[in-house]
Design an enzyme around this catalytic site. Structure first.
Site, PDB file in Angstrom:
ATOM      1  N   ASN A  48     -12.803  -2.420   2.757  1.00  0.00           N
ATOM      2  CA  ASN A  48     -13.626  -1.220   2.895  1.00  0.00           C
ATOM      3  C   ASN A  48     -14.617  -1.186   1.731  1.00  0.00           C
ATOM      4  O   ASN A  48     -14.247  -1.435   0.587  1.00  0.00           O
ATOM      5  CB  ASN A  48     -12.758   0.034   2.863  1.00  0.00           C
ATOM      6  CG  ASN A  48     -11.846   0.123   4.065  1.00  0.00           C
ATOM      7  OD1 ASN A  48     -12.200  -0.318   5.153  1.00  0.00           O
ATOM      8  ND2 ASN A  48     -10.664   0.676   3.878  1.00  0.00           N
ATOM      9  N   HIS A 104      -7.186  -5.319   2.276  1.00  0.00           N
ATOM     10  CA  HIS A 104      -6.060  -4.773   3.030  1.00  0.00           C
ATOM     11  C   HIS A 104      -5.560  -5.845   3.982  1.00  0.00           C
ATOM     12  O   HIS A 104      -6.330  -6.333   4.817  1.00  0.00           O
ATOM     13  CB  HIS A 104      -6.487  -3.562   3.878  1.00  0.00           C
ATOM     14  CG  HIS A 104      -6.885  -2.355   3.095  1.00  0.00           C
ATOM     15  ND1 HIS A 104      -6.034  -1.292   2.878  1.00  0.00           N
ATOM     16  CD2 HIS A 104      -8.048  -2.029   2.477  1.00  0.00           C
ATOM     17  CE1 HIS A 104      -6.659  -0.357   2.178  1.00  0.00           C
ATOM     18  NE2 HIS A 104      -7.885  -0.779   1.915  1.00  0.00           N
ATOM     19  N   VAL A 122     -10.708   3.487  -4.115  1.00  0.00           N
ATOM     20  CA  VAL A 122     -10.549   2.909  -5.450  1.00  0.00           C
ATOM     21  C   VAL A 122     -11.631   1.844  -5.600  1.00  0.00           C
ATOM     22  O   VAL A 122     -11.717   0.919  -4.780  1.00  0.00           O
ATOM     23  CB  VAL A 122      -9.149   2.296  -5.646  1.00  0.00           C
ATOM     24  CG1 VAL A 122      -9.043   1.629  -7.014  1.00  0.00           C
ATOM     25  CG2 VAL A 122      -8.076   3.365  -5.489  1.00  0.00           C
ATOM     26  N   ASP A 176       0.841  -1.189   0.000  1.00  0.00           N
ATOM     27  CA  ASP A 176       0.000   0.000   0.000  1.00  0.00           C
ATOM     28  C   ASP A 176       0.878   1.242   0.000  1.00  0.00           C
ATOM     29  O   ASP A 176       1.919   1.275   0.652  1.00  0.00           O
ATOM     30  CB  ASP A 176      -0.901  -0.005   1.244  1.00  0.00           C
ATOM     31  CG  ASP A 176      -1.975   1.055   1.156  1.00  0.00           C
ATOM     32  OD1 ASP A 176      -1.654   2.250   1.277  1.00  0.00           O
ATOM     33  OD2 ASP A 176      -3.142   0.695   0.987  1.00  0.00           O
ATOM     34  N   ILE A 177       0.462   2.253  -0.742  1.00  0.00           N
ATOM     35  CA  ILE A 177       1.243   3.490  -0.815  1.00  0.00           C
ATOM     36  C   ILE A 177       1.264   4.178   0.549  1.00  0.00           C
ATOM     37  O   ILE A 177       2.273   4.690   0.990  1.00  0.00           O
ATOM     38  CB  ILE A 177       0.668   4.426  -1.891  1.00  0.00           C
ATOM     39  CG1 ILE A 177       0.882   3.801  -3.279  1.00  0.00           C
ATOM     40  CG2 ILE A 177       1.332   5.804  -1.821  1.00  0.00           C
ATOM     41  CD1 ILE A 177       0.077   4.451  -4.379  1.00  0.00           C
ATOM     42  N   HIS A 185     -10.470  -4.522  -3.120  1.00  0.00           N
ATOM     43  CA  HIS A 185      -9.117  -4.819  -2.664  1.00  0.00           C
ATOM     44  C   HIS A 185      -9.133  -5.161  -1.192  1.00  0.00           C
ATOM     45  O   HIS A 185      -9.820  -4.541  -0.398  1.00  0.00           O
ATOM     46  CB  HIS A 185      -8.162  -3.655  -2.933  1.00  0.00           C
ATOM     47  CG  HIS A 185      -8.657  -2.306  -2.502  1.00  0.00           C
ATOM     48  ND1 HIS A 185      -9.647  -1.620  -3.168  1.00  0.00           N
ATOM     49  CD2 HIS A 185      -8.288  -1.520  -1.470  1.00  0.00           C
ATOM     50  CE1 HIS A 185      -9.863  -0.467  -2.561  1.00  0.00           C
ATOM     51  NE2 HIS A 185      -9.050  -0.382  -1.528  1.00  0.00           N
TER      52      HIS A 185
END
Ligand SMILES: [Zn+2]
Length: 114
Positions: free
Chosen positions: A87, A102, A96, A30-31, A100
């Site tokens: 999420n 996490h 986004v 993750d960024i 996805h």
């Protein structure tokens, strides 16, 4: 979806720190890393949110979750504990719209999350 960031990452059109990929799943750091481990695991197929999951997606959702567990094992955070979060939509913090997972771990995590 041509303008989806995660599709572009999966297609190597946008650089990312990819930690795993195969024909159906991609995982990358993750960024906005807050935890020692914060990895996103995605299916290559663009599905916007969990609300769009249908029975035909059961296999790919299973692969995403199983890959998260495998990465946790590789990172040696399985025994200590880790968290998996999807999420869903804006109030939950989804930014986004390509599902996805996490994978967060490597430190003590508070509960409940904010
Ligand atoms: Zn996408």
């Amino acid at each position: 979806m041509a303008d989806c960031l995660f599709c572009k990452i999966a297609n190597h059109e946008v650089p990312a720190s990819i930690v795993y990929e195969d024909d159906s799943v991609v995982a990358f750091n993750d960024i906005n890393t807050e935890a020692t481990t914060h990895i996103l695991v995605i299916q290559r197929q663009n599905i916007a949110t969990l609300n769009d999951i249908k029975p035909c997606h059961d296999q790919i959702v299973g692969e995403v979750v199983r890959r998260a567990a495998a990465i946790a094992a590789e990172r040696k955070i399985s025994a200590g504990g880790y968290r998996v979060v999807f999420n869903t939509n804006r109030e939950a913090g989804q930014s986004v719209f390509h599902i996805h997972l996490h994978l967060i771990g490597g430190r003590s995590l508070g509960w409940p999350p904010g």
